[in-house]
Design a protein around this motif. Structure first.
Motif, short mmCIF file in Angstrom:
data_model
loop_
_atom_site.label_atom_id
_atom_site.label_comp_id
_atom_site.label_asym_id
_atom_site.label_seq_id
_atom_site.Cartn_x
_atom_site.Cartn_y
_atom_site.Cartn_z
N HIS A 174 3.97 9.90 4.48
CA HIS A 174 5.04 9.68 5.47
C HIS A 174 5.72 10.98 5.88
O HIS A 174 6.83 10.97 6.39
CB HIS A 174 6.08 8.71 4.91
N HIS A 197 11.39 -0.60 6.68
CA HIS A 197 11.33 -0.32 5.24
C HIS A 197 12.28 -1.28 4.51
O HIS A 197 13.11 -1.93 5.14
CB HIS A 197 11.75 1.12 4.97
N TRP A 235 0.85 -1.20 0.00
CA TRP A 235 0.00 0.00 0.00
C TRP A 235 0.87 1.23 0.00
O TRP A 235 2.04 1.16 0.37
CB TRP A 235 -1.02 -0.02 1.12
CU1 C2O Z 1 3.72 2.05 6.22
CU2 C2O Z 1 7.28 3.74 7.16
O1 C2O Z 1 5.45 2.94 6.70
#
Ligand code: C2O
Length: 441
Positions: free
Chosen positions: A124, A372, A120
């Motif tokens: 941010h 991430h 998705w």
């Molecule tokens: Cu869904 Cu750093 O995020």
């Protein structure tokens, strides 16, 4: 606004069309702008959107074909677009300080060199992500690949994202960003507790917890089983029978529900047994309205997972909310690297939800730890076997009060600056986030 449930048909978010296709890439254009939508029947709510829809449109991508999106910010706040779960270069990762100013636009490139998965995209921007996402800046990105397409799973109109989140809609329609305990509205695909008309056959439902600050415990009200086929990072090795799913913000769970067990004319409700005592548990009502042919099935083998990372580097992280939102005692500082690693480094991370001594004695909070760039595997929960929804490739893992998990990952394939944070976005916005620098080998 208290509203009778099941007043709306559940929309299926529209699939965005590329503006241009080349041999190697699909090019899209999106505008972030305000729009007026009906979340609760009869009320108009002003929301922040991608392309005017709430949630944003679905991008359907194929492994091996690049997606390039020109994002234009027509809002009055800065934004940064992050593809959650994406393997992307740092400059396309939507880092908190790497924002698009109001009136500006920028290009994001997603190489799609990873396996099929329900990703998705969401905002941010530093300190703003929780409110921006709450107000509507989130959308689905469904990546498919050849391995997945070869399987006889439900597809087309029988493969549906269910983006579930809470909200507070005031009686004048205002969508108000506030604490989860003041968010009595529960939305699926942007509508308050809708109904969804289904055929008496199997559906693939891609569940998203898109809440800024909330966990769910989802079950079918009749207690019947469904089949989990995937998690954050795509298909599991084999299907798992489940009756209840705990999901925190950021997590995705891919399930197949067989509605042929229900007679045409009947209904079954998806409910959240994790609802607050002051809230209704119903989330969505499935109305079985017709017979349909069904050639789909869930095979016993779904996919081949990459080998378990063989971690040599160990790191530890403690998440606390008192006196501040911290990881290992510090709040996010974009100028400080909290983890320095190397492409190819295999690591084991121990993550703990241990509140500090200054927290009020009855204070209990959940965290959802997200990294991430990589998918990880959950090795252990509280020193023992993993929980039912820790299976498969994950990018977000839940931590109940006092819990500890061990995860393993291999960094790569890109060098650059990335992030890890709590995906309760109220926590990350408050600083519960760290910077990872991945160095080239
Ligand atoms: Cu869904 Cu750093 O995020």
């Amino acid at each position: 606004a208290p509203a009778a449930p099941f007043a709306h048909a559940m929309p299926v978010p529209r699939v965005l069309r590329p503006v241009r296709r080349t041999h190697t890439a699909d090019h899209y254009r999106m505008h972030m702008r305000e729009a007026d939508v009906e979340i609760v029947k009869g009320l108009t709510s002003r929301v922040r959107t991608y392309e005017g829809t709430f949630p944003g449109p679905t991008i359907r991508a194929r492994s091996g074909r690049e997606v390039v999106i020109r994002q234009t910010n027509d809002l009055d706040v800065p934004t940064a677009v992050h593809l959650h779960g994406g393997h992307v270069l740092s400059e396309h990762d939507g880092l908190p300080m790497d924002t698009i100013a109001p009136g500006d636009s920028r290009l994001y490139r997603y190489p799609n060199t990873q396996r099929a998965s329900s990703l998705w995209y969401h905002d941010h921007a530093h300190h703003l992500e929780a409110e921006n996402v709450f107000k509507g800046l989130h959308g689905q990105y469904l990546l498919t690949d050849r391995e997945e397409r070869r399987l006889p799973l439900p597809r087309g109109r029988y493969d549906v994202p269910l983006v579930i989140r809470d909200a507070r809609v005031e009686s004048d329609g205002t969508l108000k960003y506030t604490r989860p305990s003041d968010c009595p509205n529960m939305l699926v695909n942007g509508k308050e507790r809708p109904y969804f008309q289904v055929a008496a056959r199997k559906y693939r439902l891609r569940l998203y917890n898109a809440c800024a600050n909330r966990y769910f415990r989802l079950r079918l009200a009749d207690g019947s089983e469904f089949t989990q086929i995937g998690s954050d990072g795509g298909l599991l090795a084999e299907p798992v029978r489940q009756t209840e799913l705990t999901m925190l913000g950021g997590e995705r769970i891919d399930v197949v529900v067989d509605f042929s067990r229900y007679p045409v004319g009947s209904s079954v409700v998806l409910e959240n047994t994790g609802a607050l005592p002051t809230e209704r548990p119903e989330v969505l009502r499935f109305d079985v309205v017709r017979e349909a042919r069904d050639r789909s099935r869930v095979p016993d083998r779904l996919s081949e997972l990459p080998p378990m990372p063989n971690g040599t580097v160990e790191r530890e992280f403690v998440l606390q909310t008192f006196p501040e939102m911290t990881i290992n005692g510090v709040t996010y500082d974009p100028n400080r690297a909290d983890v320095v690693t190397t492409v190819g480094s295999s690591e084991v991370w121990t993550i703990r939800n241990i509140e500090s001594a200054v927290a009020p004695p009855d204070f209990h909070v959940w965290h959802s730890f997200h990294t991430h760039l990589v998918m990880f595997r959950v090795l252990e929960r509280n020193g023992g076997p993993v929980g039912p929804t820790d299976v498969g490739l994950k990018d977000t893992v839940t931590l109940g009060p006092g819990e500890e998990v061990k995860i393993a990952m291999t960094w790569g394939e890109y060098a650059g600056e990335y992030l890890f944070h709590c995906h309760q976005l109220g926590h990350s916005s408050g600083g519960q986030m760290g910077r990872i620098d991945v160095r080239a080998r």
